[in-house]
Design an enzyme around this catalytic site. Structure first.
Site, short mmCIF file in Angstrom:
data_model
loop_
_atom_site.label_atom_id
_atom_site.label_comp_id
_atom_site.label_asym_id
_atom_site.label_seq_id
_atom_site.Cartn_x
_atom_site.Cartn_y
_atom_site.Cartn_z
N GLU A 79 0.82 -2.25 12.49
CA GLU A 79 1.08 -3.69 12.46
C GLU A 79 1.57 -4.25 13.79
O GLU A 79 1.91 -5.42 13.87
CB GLU A 79 2.06 -4.00 11.32
CG GLU A 79 1.43 -3.77 9.95
CD GLU A 79 2.43 -3.76 8.81
OE1 GLU A 79 1.99 -3.97 7.67
OE2 GLU A 79 3.63 -3.53 9.05
N TRP A 110 0.83 -1.21 0.00
CA TRP A 110 0.00 0.00 0.00
C TRP A 110 0.87 1.25 0.00
O TRP A 110 0.37 2.36 -0.23
CB TRP A 110 -0.96 0.00 1.19
CG TRP A 110 -0.32 0.30 2.54
CD1 TRP A 110 0.77 -0.28 3.09
CD2 TRP A 110 -0.78 1.28 3.49
NE1 TRP A 110 1.04 0.26 4.33
CE2 TRP A 110 0.10 1.22 4.61
CE3 TRP A 110 -1.84 2.17 3.52
CZ2 TRP A 110 -0.04 2.04 5.72
CZ3 TRP A 110 -1.99 2.99 4.64
CH2 TRP A 110 -1.09 2.91 5.72
N ASP A 111 2.16 1.09 0.26
CA ASP A 111 3.12 2.20 0.21
C ASP A 111 2.94 3.00 -1.07
O ASP A 111 3.00 4.23 -1.07
CB ASP A 111 4.56 1.68 0.24
CG ASP A 111 4.86 0.75 1.40
OD1 ASP A 111 3.93 0.11 1.90
OD2 ASP A 111 6.04 0.67 1.80
N LYS A 133 2.87 1.17 16.07
CA LYS A 133 4.06 1.13 15.22
C LYS A 133 4.13 2.36 14.31
O LYS A 133 5.19 2.96 14.13
CB LYS A 133 4.02 -0.13 14.35
CG LYS A 133 5.18 -0.26 13.36
CD LYS A 133 5.02 -1.51 12.50
CE LYS A 133 6.17 -1.65 11.50
NZ LYS A 133 6.01 -2.83 10.63
#
Length: 792
Positions: A499, A356-357, A613
């Protein structure tokens, strides 16, 4: 040691310099100084070899699975850089002898890597070395290398071996069958590799030209071959002050190249055509080929984007140029069948897979700066619908469930099953993201929407965009779970962007983005039915839209969307997050290396702590405000501020994706000092002093995030309610910034100063935009005052 202030005059803030050789720092320099053109990426290993090096060369899209129990990855191709150099019989290495005046530089403006130094051999022979190389932006298949060696201490015998070495692996995995090797006319080398599973042919070629004091040396080198390797041996006697010049040109072609995808591909024809091309390049020579490459960079990149920053810290401008450089060399602008890997083409990390970056952190640069490339990257996702259908069906769902990690479009899910060590059990950790991190389907739908709104590209929507949004919405209708007790649809057992929280229920990001995806489908169905009934009819026949529309409406109306708490406006990240145990996170917030928390806790333990995160709820708030579709929730400033103040202290930024979103929101909220501090942290991800941050490759999303922070954060560019908004808030030590963007077919130049900004429209037409609550219309150029507006 890295130095970013070596550039002077026209080269100020254009040079990334390594001022001292360090075998321990090879990995970082190999990655951040890498070269490429979107077709191929060449990690910047040195000509001479070292134990700590990692020689990587990749061609985009050449995915292969080396073994049945491994996932597909970009294979590490044959190495053409290495030269085994001997001086009076002694092997040349900077780890022996004495080195002075060492300098290695990547010139971002010309995209050329150079290296120079004076070396004294253990026997006392002194030589001057100059190395240059480029990967051509003008000629897609071409790499150029040039070496100049000068004897400074009398007669010396200089010998070198140079050729094509296909003995390379991906961390031990060999991807290729033994191929044909050939030398033509004692000069032209050719080696063919074929991937062992995907059957892709790759033809490497090389030619040398060797001259002494400007005159070509007429001699035949020794020819040699062994398993997966072909090379030439040269030996030249140099007198004091003699200059030996070695030019080496390399080309690479594959059967996966676009021109070979149609029609009758034949290996022998490709080999012959490639050889003829190389002969033409050999006649042209390094300098002329480099000049064409330099001009291509100036015209296609620097003139197009025209990005300049006046800052008290020169690295700010250099970092944005570094970002534009890497965004250019990572993007496969030549072929819509290919995407961008999380490490781009600079290393083996993440195996070349796209995440998805791309859509959330990289694509915005292209949408607003080079829509043609953005369109190509979205078509790659359209071609991935086959793999997305495959994944959805395997998990019992309908529609398009996009792979968390995507390689070749039709491959489907390519996330590995196992990852790093579990520090408690000593076993491998299970990788759950490929199974339960589902938000990527909605992220891709959002990217389609953002592209359509910013470009107005109806042709793309008719051919690709509508289907992608409808297909992902169809997935969500089957993914939503009915909770009969609470009479609502929920999404359980997922991973959101954070995550560090696995197997959670009702992750706010996932629920809201799924809802937005459904609302997009309803909106675009209505639009398509009105403006192009033929396309609607075609897609309806293919996807049964008439039965999907009522299902989209019913489920969108009843999906659970976590509301801000009344007492403090905090949106729960998921059902459990706000009740998790809190610990002192200062140790990890101030960590020297990311993921330090894994030295004290395993994944299961971190799951039970109130620690994040990377941006999760905050990236949701940032995305939602860009959607102008009826029924998609937007939140007032007090909700954004409350959630920023709550989640920022709990976020470790252990993902390189994180700091950009926090920096943009901090700028929106008027936390200018914090926004700039987070921008600096983003710079340090790849350009910081720590020398092991980029060993596996650059951080592609963080690089996109540098541009996003500057443009969406400090310049305040945003897409809201289908309009362009410009709300500049420059950092305190920035005097100005200038850049180009594209908006709905118009090219705009923005010049932002402390007290005003100027918008200039190139070409014909008017552009409307909003700035701090006021609407403006610009036909040629308009100046908008700042000042009091900043505090509204």
């Amino acid at each position: 040691m890295l130095d970013y202030a070596k550039g002077e005059g026209e080269l100020e803030n254009w040079l990334i310099s390594e001022t001292a050789f360090s075998a321990a720092g090879l990995g970082k320099c190999e990655a951040i100084l890498c070269l490429g053109n979107g077709y191929m990426g060449l990690r910047s290993s040195t000509e001479e070899s070292y134990f700590q090096e990692k020689r990587n060369f990749f061609i985009n899209g050449t995915f292969n699975r080396s073994q049945k129990n491994e996932v597909t990855e970009l294979p590490n191709l044959a190495d053409s850089i290495q030269m085994d150099i001997r001086v009076d019989g002694e092997r040349f290495s900077l780890e022996v002898g004495e080195t002075n005046d060492y300098l290695r530089q990547l010139n971002l403006k010309t995209a050329e890597l150079s290296r120079s130094f004076i070396w004294t051999s253990p026997k006392g022979k002194i030589l001057s070395f100059k190395f240059r190389r480029f990967v051509s932006l003008e000629h897609l298949h071409l790499l150029g290398f040039k070496v100049e060696v000068k004897s400074l201490s009398g007669k010396v015998q200089f010998a070198f071996d140079s050729g094509i070495n296909a003995q390379m692996t991906n961390s031990g995995s060999q991807h290729f069958l033994e191929g044909e090797r050939r030398i033509f006319d004692h000069r032209f080398l050719q080696l063919t590799q074929t991937t062992n599973e995907s059957g892709i042919d790759i033809v490497h070629q090389m030619v040398h030209q060797v001259s002494r004091n400007g005159k070509e040396i007429d001699f035949e080198p020794e020819m040699d071959m062994e398993r997966r390797k072909v090379w030439l041996n040269y030996s030249v006697d140099l007198q004091e002050q003699d200059v030996l010049t070695i030019e080496k040109l390399v080309t690479v072609h594959t059967s996966r190249d676009k021109e070979n995808a149609v029609g009758g591909y034949e290996l022998t024809k490709m080999q012959q055509a490639a050889l003829e091309e190389l002969k033409r390049f050999a006649l042209t020579g390094y300098e002329k080929l480099f000049e064409m490459h330099r001009q291509a960079w100036q015209e296609k990149v620097w003139d197009l984007y025209s990005f300049n920053v006046e800052s008290e810290k020169g690295i700010d401008e250099l970092a944005i140029r570094f970002a534009i450089y890497h965004l250019t060399i990572m993007a496969p602008a030549h072929d819509e069948r290919m995407g961008i890997g999380a490490k781009a083409l600079s290393g083996e990390g993440y195996k070349g897979h796209a995440f998805w970056d791309t859509e959330i952190f990289i694509l915005p640069f292209f949408i607003f700066s080079n829509p043609k490339v953005a369109k190509s990257l979205l078509i790659y996702r359209f071609l991935g619908l086959e793999g997305a259908h495959k994944k959805a069906a395997a998990q019992g769902y309908k529609g398009a469930m996009y792979p968390w990690e995507m390689a070749w479009p039709k491959d489907g899910e390519t996330t590995p099953e196992w990852g790093d060590i579990d520090i408690v059990t000593g076993k491998q950790s299970k990788i759950w993201s490929g199974l339960i991190e589902h938000h990527i389907s909605a992220d891709i739908a959002f990217a389609v929407y953002q592209y359509e709104q910013a470009t107005g590209d109806q042709e793309f929507m008719d051919a690709y965009g509508y289907e992608m949004i409808f297909d992902t919405a169809a997935f969500w209708t089957s993914r939503l779970e009915w909770n009969s007790q609470k009479e609502r649809y929920e999404i359980n057992d997922v991973i959101g962007p954070d995550e560090y929280k696995e197997h959670v229920d009702n992750n706010a990001f996932t629920n809201y983005m799924a809802h937005a995806n459904l609302k997009m489908a309803i909106y675009y169905c209505r639009e398509l039915k009105e403006i192009n009934p033929e396309v609607f009819k075609k897609l309806s026949k293919k996807m049964d839209l008439e039965s999907l529309i009522p299902e989209w409406r019913e489920k969108a109306a009843n999906v659970y969307l976590p509301e801000p708490r009344e007492e403090d406006f905090i949106i729960p990240q998921d059902d459990a997050y706000l009740g998790l145990k809190q610990i002192d996170l200062s140790k990890y917030k101030n960590q020297a290396k990311v993921r330090a928390i894994y030295r004290d806790y395993n994944s299961e333990q971190i799951n039970k702590l109130q620690v994040t995160k990377q941006a999760d709820v905050l990236v949701l708030l940032y995305l939602l405000e860009q959607l102008s579709i009826d029924g998609v929730r937007k939140f007032p400033k007090e909700v954004k501020q409350a959630n920023f103040d709550f989640y920022e202290p709990r976020t470790l930024h252990d993902s390189s994706l994180s700091t950009a979103t926090h920096a943009i929101l901090a700028s929106d909220l008027g936390y200018q000092e914090l926004a700039y501090s987070l921008f600096q942290k983003s710079i340090e991800i790849d350009l910081g002093e720590q020398m092991d941050t980029s060993d596996d490759g650059v951080h592609a999303a963080a690089i996109g995030g540098l541009w996003k922070t500057a443009v969406f954060g400090f310049a305040g560019i945003r897409m809201k309610q289908g309009r362009l908004t410009i709300h500049p808030r420059l950092p305190a030590n920035w005097r100005s910034m200038e850049f180009n963007i594209q908006w709905q077919g118009h090219k705009l130049h923005l010049a932002i100063r402390k007290d005003h900004f100027i918008v200039t429209v190139e070409g014909m037409g008017k552009v409307a935009f909003e700035s701090f609550g006021q609407m403006f219309e610009c036909e040629n150029s308009i100046q908008v005052p700042l000042g009091a507006n900043l505090h509204r």
